[in-house]
Design an enzyme around this catalytic site. Sequence first.
Site, PDB file in Angstrom:
ATOM      1  N   GLU A  92      26.366  51.588  45.912  1.00 21.12           N
ATOM      2  CA  GLU A  92      25.797  51.168  44.629  1.00 21.12           C
ATOM      3  C   GLU A  92      24.323  50.833  44.774  1.00 21.12           C
ATOM      4  O   GLU A  92      23.496  51.182  43.911  1.00 21.12           O
ATOM      5  CB  GLU A  92      26.582  49.970  44.097  1.00 21.12           C
ATOM      6  CG  GLU A  92      26.204  49.552  42.693  1.00 21.12           C
ATOM      7  CD  GLU A  92      27.012  48.366  42.195  1.00 21.12           C
ATOM      8  OE1 GLU A  92      26.723  47.902  41.077  1.00 21.12           O
ATOM      9  OE2 GLU A  92      27.928  47.905  42.912  1.00 21.12           O
ATOM     10  N   SER A 109      26.292  43.361  41.670  1.00 29.23           N
ATOM     11  CA  SER A 109      27.075  44.526  42.075  1.00 29.23           C
ATOM     12  C   SER A 109      28.441  44.458  41.419  1.00 29.23           C
ATOM     13  O   SER A 109      29.024  43.380  41.280  1.00 29.23           O
ATOM     14  CB  SER A 109      27.239  44.539  43.602  1.00 29.23           C
ATOM     15  OG  SER A 109      28.224  45.481  43.987  1.00 29.23           O
ATOM     16  N   CYS A 124      30.613  31.379  54.040  1.00 34.79           N
ATOM     17  CA  CYS A 124      32.055  31.099  54.031  1.00 34.79           C
ATOM     18  C   CYS A 124      32.462  30.115  55.124  1.00 34.79           C
ATOM     19  O   CYS A 124      33.447  29.389  54.969  1.00 34.79           O
ATOM     20  CB  CYS A 124      32.845  32.399  54.192  1.00 34.79           C
ATOM     21  SG  CYS A 124      32.499  33.618  52.916  1.00 34.79           S
ATOM     22  N   LYS A 146      38.436  31.026  45.634  1.00 33.01           N
ATOM     23  CA  LYS A 146      39.354  32.169  45.625  1.00 33.01           C
ATOM     24  C   LYS A 146      40.592  31.874  44.774  1.00 33.01           C
ATOM     25  O   LYS A 146      41.200  32.799  44.227  1.00 33.01           O
ATOM     26  CB  LYS A 146      39.785  32.515  47.052  1.00 33.01           C
ATOM     27  CG  LYS A 146      38.692  33.096  47.936  1.00 33.01           C
ATOM     28  CD  LYS A 146      38.230  34.441  47.434  1.00 33.01           C
ATOM     29  CE  LYS A 146      37.116  35.002  48.311  1.00 33.01           C
ATOM     30  NZ  LYS A 146      36.458  36.160  47.668  1.00 33.01           N
ATOM     31  N   CYS A 196      30.340  39.195  46.322  1.00 31.59           N
ATOM     32  CA  CYS A 196      31.553  38.915  47.101  1.00 31.59           C
ATOM     33  C   CYS A 196      31.944  37.442  47.078  1.00 31.59           C
ATOM     34  O   CYS A 196      33.043  37.087  47.500  1.00 31.59           O
ATOM     35  CB  CYS A 196      31.380  39.386  48.541  1.00 31.59           C
ATOM     36  SG  CYS A 196      29.922  38.727  49.328  1.00 31.59           S
ATOM     37  N   GLU A 240      29.446  48.611  47.963  1.00 33.79           N
ATOM     38  CA  GLU A 240      28.230  47.901  47.574  1.00 33.79           C
ATOM     39  C   GLU A 240      26.976  48.621  48.050  1.00 33.79           C
ATOM     40  O   GLU A 240      25.988  48.739  47.305  1.00 33.79           O
ATOM     41  CB  GLU A 240      28.280  46.476  48.135  1.00 33.79           C
ATOM     42  CG  GLU A 240      27.240  45.537  47.561  1.00 33.79           C
ATOM     43  CD  GLU A 240      27.525  44.100  47.947  1.00 33.79           C
ATOM     44  OE1 GLU A 240      27.932  43.323  47.059  1.00 33.79           O
ATOM     45  OE2 GLU A 240      27.349  43.751  49.128  1.00 33.79           O
ATOM     46  N   GLU A 267      39.454  32.802  41.419  1.00 32.28           N
ATOM     47  CA  GLU A 267      39.239  34.249  41.347  1.00 32.28           C
ATOM     48  C   GLU A 267      40.555  35.010  41.263  1.00 32.28           C
ATOM     49  O   GLU A 267      40.678  35.974  40.501  1.00 32.28           O
ATOM     50  CB  GLU A 267      38.439  34.718  42.564  1.00 32.28           C
ATOM     51  CG  GLU A 267      38.075  36.192  42.521  1.00 32.28           C
ATOM     52  CD  GLU A 267      37.380  36.663  43.779  1.00 32.28           C
ATOM     53  OE1 GLU A 267      36.587  37.619  43.687  1.00 32.28           O
ATOM     54  OE2 GLU A 267      37.633  36.092  44.860  1.00 32.28           O
ATOM     55  N   GLU A 282      41.507  39.938  34.988  1.00 27.01           N
ATOM     56  CA  GLU A 282      41.246  41.329  35.380  1.00 27.01           C
ATOM     57  C   GLU A 282      41.650  41.651  36.815  1.00 27.01           C
ATOM     58  O   GLU A 282      41.610  42.822  37.227  1.00 27.01           O
ATOM     59  CB  GLU A 282      39.756  41.660  35.183  1.00 27.01           C
ATOM     60  CG  GLU A 282      38.791  40.909  36.087  1.00 27.01           C
ATOM     61  CD  GLU A 282      38.312  39.580  35.537  1.00 27.01           C
ATOM     62  OE1 GLU A 282      37.252  39.097  35.980  1.00 27.01           O
ATOM     63  OE2 GLU A 282      39.012  39.021  34.657  1.00 27.01           O
TER      64      GLU A 282
END
Length: 565
Positions: A256, A296, A489, A335, A276, A253, A338, A343
Amino acid sequence: MKSLSRREWIQQSAVLSAGLMGSEALLNEAAAQQGGGVGKGAGGEGQGRGPGGGQGRGAAAATGRGMGPGGEAGPGAMGRPAPVPLEGETWGLNGAKSFGEYKGALVQAGKPVPSVLVDPANPSILFHEYLCGHCGHCDEACLMQGVAHRFDLVKLKNATQHPCIYCGQCTNQCKRGGMTERIEYPRIRRQAEDATQILVASTSPAVRVALGECFGYDPGGDFEGKMISALRAIGFQYVLDTTFAADLTIMEEASELVQRLASNSNESKLPMFTSCCPGWVSFAEQFYPQLLPNLSSAKSPVMMQGAVIKTWFAKRMNLDPSKIVHVAITPCTAKKYEAQRPEMNAAGRYLGNELLRDVDASLTCRETGQWIYESRVRFDDLPNGQFDSLMGRGSGGGVIFGNTGGVMESALRTAWQMMTGEKPPQKLLAFEPVRGLGGVKEATVDMDGQPVRVAVVNGTGNARPFLDAVLKGEKQYDFVEVMACPGGCVGGGGQPKPDGNGRPSDALRQQRIDGLYAKESQTVKRCSFENPEIQEFYADFAEKPLSETAEKLLHTSYTDRNPFA
């Protein structure tokens, strides 16, 4: 931190079952609420009384303090937010200026307060209508997250598919088990009994300062060692640290970010947003798809961890990737969603087996605590274990990923090194402007003569007005962190509830935040680029950040999921 007697430990552990689907105690409590019946749960003797006068014994009955009619938390219960005037346009609140006003009008009229709308196919959240107390806490939580009542239901393309960012704040606010995460640990427990499977656990930073709460300890304590021992005791052959992948995320990150800052082209897409947090990504995909090019492309640490485990780790440890069952232990309900995104099979594509998933299951901290308890593991008596030697080490910058502002602080440390060639100054090792529970925090960092304007958004409820201002050109930034859950989190939708089934408060979140900062301050390596295992990964496998291999395994793309016609 306190250590409980055996009896107190059993009683405290029993409340873990509250809100977890499949608990016998929950079913007993539901029957009691209908007007009778006594049942016994997985230990403990908490009592819950419903309007019909019945009693339920066991986990679900221990619902905390401040009890009002029908078992609903009274005004003094921990974590109840004060009525907040609503900003921006809302729908479905009958003209009320706050959720409290809306709820009060319904109660006065003798009407039930509707729950938040959850699709039965939701991969993260389950609604158990038979347990719902019609308190409206879940709907209020969703509203405060910037989702419920922030759109017109009439404009939905599919009236049966209601927008959800999977953050799980509704489950955190539910005191009766009506709203829970989708439980996965029974399936993984069965796989742990299969000798042909290789169980690998990866633990997120925020879990180690919260898991102790499941067993009666104070919030914010560092239970990393006991957590590792407990996971080995319930069947995991390898226990790894997702802090490793947090460092990996920062390397990708930050690279980037530096690349975008160096570009004078309009295609550089500034500000760059962190990626994230899957709850935030879902929020952007549904409500702000025009900003997706600004996110990102770096995956979340959990997804990077999974891809690397089934490629580099498997190769180094001489393991068959198809036999690995990778389980993420996280504070997060999003999560679960996710991990199921199509993908997220980068390792499978890399190895030529697209059925291979990067993460096979994601368990919340609450689920993990319940599994440990049901396995009759004495958490108090566990020694301090150690992570496995490969992918078991992270920097201080990786540790603070669990806090709002932590990703930003860590990224700035590494970006500084990339832009100047020098170690970051002391101020970036405790960068106060991005710390704390403020809704939006701003700062400007001079990096080798280039001012970098940064912002940290704490919770998607604060993201709406912030993003609107950015799109209107009223605010200009170079780099923005967004975390869906309050506090980051540490306040995730899968974290333990106070007193087993209470409602979390900012004071609780702050204790966990302080715990991670305390742990980070004791680390020798404070920056992601200093992690020797990260250096080894690139030298041995991926060459460098943003390399072809890194792009294949560690980066992703996003999809416009605008649900409105």
